[in-house]
Write a protein that holds these residues in place. Sequence first.
Motif, PDB file in Angstrom:
ATOM      1  N   ASP A   1      -0.468  -4.734   1.547  1.00  0.00           N
ATOM      2  CA  ASP A   1      -0.362  -4.961   0.139  1.00  0.00           C
ATOM      3  C   ASP A   1      -0.462  -6.305  -0.221  1.00  0.00           C
ATOM      4  O   ASP A   1       0.014  -7.227  -0.070  1.00  0.00           O
ATOM      5  CB  ASP A   1       1.290  -4.699  -0.064  1.00  0.00           C
TER       6      ASP A   1
ATOM      7  N   HIS B   1      -7.194  -3.962  -7.710  1.00  0.00           N
ATOM      8  CA  HIS B   1      -8.349  -3.080  -7.534  1.00  0.00           C
ATOM      9  C   HIS B   1      -8.272  -2.679  -6.120  1.00  0.00           C
ATOM     10  O   HIS B   1      -8.884  -1.744  -5.597  1.00  0.00           O
ATOM     11  CB  HIS B   1      -9.738  -4.118  -7.600  1.00  0.00           C
ATOM     12  N   LEU B   2      -7.369  -3.116  -5.455  1.00  0.00           N
ATOM     13  CA  LEU B   2      -7.178  -3.023  -3.860  1.00  0.00           C
ATOM     14  C   LEU B   2      -6.251  -1.750  -3.446  1.00  0.00           C
ATOM     15  O   LEU B   2      -5.221  -1.577  -4.153  1.00  0.00           O
ATOM     16  CB  LEU B   2      -6.948  -4.189  -3.111  1.00  0.00           C
ATOM     17  N   PRO B   3      -6.558  -1.195  -2.358  1.00  0.00           N
ATOM     18  CA  PRO B   3      -5.412   0.029  -1.998  1.00  0.00           C
ATOM     19  C   PRO B   3      -4.251  -0.544  -1.502  1.00  0.00           C
ATOM     20  O   PRO B   3      -4.148  -1.799  -0.759  1.00  0.00           O
ATOM     21  CB  PRO B   3      -6.150   0.636  -0.914  1.00  0.00           C
ATOM     22  N   LYS B   4      -3.223   0.001  -1.449  1.00  0.00           N
ATOM     23  CA  LYS B   4      -2.007  -0.251  -0.543  1.00  0.00           C
ATOM     24  C   LYS B   4      -1.471   0.778   0.351  1.00  0.00           C
ATOM     25  O   LYS B   4      -1.951   2.136   0.157  1.00  0.00           O
ATOM     26  CB  LYS B   4      -0.764  -0.339  -1.762  1.00  0.00           C
ATOM     27  N   VAL B   5      -1.116   0.359   1.308  1.00  0.00           N
ATOM     28  CA  VAL B   5      -0.851   1.198   2.512  1.00  0.00           C
ATOM     29  C   VAL B   5       0.916   0.770   2.794  1.00  0.00           C
ATOM     30  O   VAL B   5       1.340  -0.267   3.042  1.00  0.00           O
ATOM     31  CB  VAL B   5      -1.390   1.064   3.761  1.00  0.00           C
TER      32      VAL B   5
ATOM     33  N   VAL C   1      -0.827   6.102   1.320  1.00  0.00           N
ATOM     34  CA  VAL C   1      -1.981   5.370   0.916  1.00  0.00           C
ATOM     35  C   VAL C   1      -2.034   5.705  -0.581  1.00  0.00           C
ATOM     36  O   VAL C   1      -2.164   6.715  -0.965  1.00  0.00           O
ATOM     37  CB  VAL C   1      -3.128   5.791   1.449  1.00  0.00           C
ATOM     38  N   SER C   2      -2.091   4.385  -1.262  1.00  0.00           N
ATOM     39  CA  SER C   2      -2.262   4.653  -2.779  1.00  0.00           C
ATOM     40  C   SER C   2      -3.474   3.784  -3.186  1.00  0.00           C
ATOM     41  O   SER C   2      -3.978   2.527  -2.654  1.00  0.00           O
ATOM     42  CB  SER C   2      -1.216   4.089  -3.792  1.00  0.00           C
ATOM     43  N   VAL C   3      -4.638   4.251  -3.737  1.00  0.00           N
ATOM     44  CA  VAL C   3      -5.987   3.761  -4.209  1.00  0.00           C
ATOM     45  C   VAL C   3      -5.967   3.819  -5.774  1.00  0.00           C
ATOM     46  O   VAL C   3      -6.139   4.768  -6.284  1.00  0.00           O
ATOM     47  CB  VAL C   3      -6.995   4.524  -3.608  1.00  0.00           C
ATOM     48  N   PRO C   4      -6.085   2.550  -6.148  1.00  0.00           N
ATOM     49  CA  PRO C   4      -6.329   2.399  -7.778  1.00  0.00           C
ATOM     50  C   PRO C   4      -7.783   2.681  -7.991  1.00  0.00           C
ATOM     51  O   PRO C   4      -8.835   2.447  -7.205  1.00  0.00           O
ATOM     52  CB  PRO C   4      -5.959   1.048  -8.144  1.00  0.00           C
TER      53      PRO C   4
END
Length: 454
Positions: A111, A282-286, A316-319
């Motif tokens: 994150d 803009h970055l994914p979060k794990v 995993v969430s990807v904007p």
Amino acid sequence: MFGCMNKLSMLGAALALLTCNSAMALGPFEIYEQALRNDPVFLGAIKERDAGLENRIIGRAGLLPKIGYNYNKGRNSSKATALDERGRNRTDDRNYSSYGSTLSLQQPLLDYEAYASYRKGVAQSLFADETFRGKSQELLVRVLENYTKALFAQDQIDIAQAKKKAFEQQFQQNEQMFRQGEGTRTDILEAESRYELATAEEIEARDEQDASLRELGALIGVPAINIGDLSPLDQNFQTFALTPANYDTWHEMAVANNPNLASQRQAVEVARYEVERNRAGHLPKVNAYATVRQNESESGNTYNQRYDTNTIGIEVSVPLYAGGGVSAMTRQASRTMEQAEYDLDGKTRETLIELRRQFSACLSGVNKLRAYQKALTSAEALVVSTKQSILGGERVNLDALNAEQQLFTTRRDLAQARYDYLMAWTKLHYYAGTLNEQDLAKVDEAFGRGGFKQ
């Protein structure tokens, strides 16, 4: 309650002041020690720093696990309609209790937004600490500045009173000579004019002194201080050795230690990590997560059913798209960071200019004091010789008035030069970022302990 505490604080400061007065006059260091306990600006700075230091913990919280618990219990009333074996509707009235219990744990694994927020919090904490250090040193300067202003005003009052006495004597002497036919009306008017000018100077000096004494009183929590409470400057004080003696070293010290520059550098860091925090949109979060869940009759589909569920996993969430808001906020934060960088450049230049000015003032102040001391000796001798020349008919009344005026002007300039030197020495250390209580204690030694005679 707080009102009572403030009143008690002011009363304590007043009693402390009276106690000190009975023993000895107050020097700058004693005023400073009381200001540490009573100056509202400094006390507010303490709270500002304490609040700012919490940003480190606030930022770190985003990197640590989050544990939550949720519980619900309710009473339900519903109708269930279904077809029986013969194809007819059958209605079943249900009145039942339901509940749910969930314990969840979530730990960020990747994150970048949380990491940037943490680094921003660290920078905000350091900013608060450096800002407080700057205000602590500023309190030292404010104490000495108002202290010397009050003393210089007293010097001006004393000089104005000496002027009035000298010009009054000259006026009476000229008036007597005029009646004897040996003087002129112009001589009388000249002496009277200078007397009135000295009166105006005394009034102005008293106003300046009153303002400075009230400023000092505000620092220690009392309405005002009497000039008799202050220690006068020792007329024989010695100038301080300037260590280090070269400007380049002072320049390096200021760049490294000045708290205002240090706080502004942290402001740049705050702005830098705000850019990173926005860019992280803009970055994914794990995240890793785990839940322990218990449910009974949670819905119509689970009527009279109980479930105990334990879950552990990775989320995993990807904007993908946010309407351009993330990019706009990132650009906005970038412009703010660039502004902070320009502010740092401007403050650095301003600080170094002041540092050079105070360094030069310390060097030239020594020579100025020496020159004014010699000028004072010469002015005193000139007054004596001019009066003797008048008796011999070689000089006139205007020469005596001019000699007296030169003497008083030299006394005033010498007094001003002494206070200017002390302030320049103090501000040099302030702009270098090294000013501390030991420096004020050293300046304090230049002031006597006898106090003014009232």
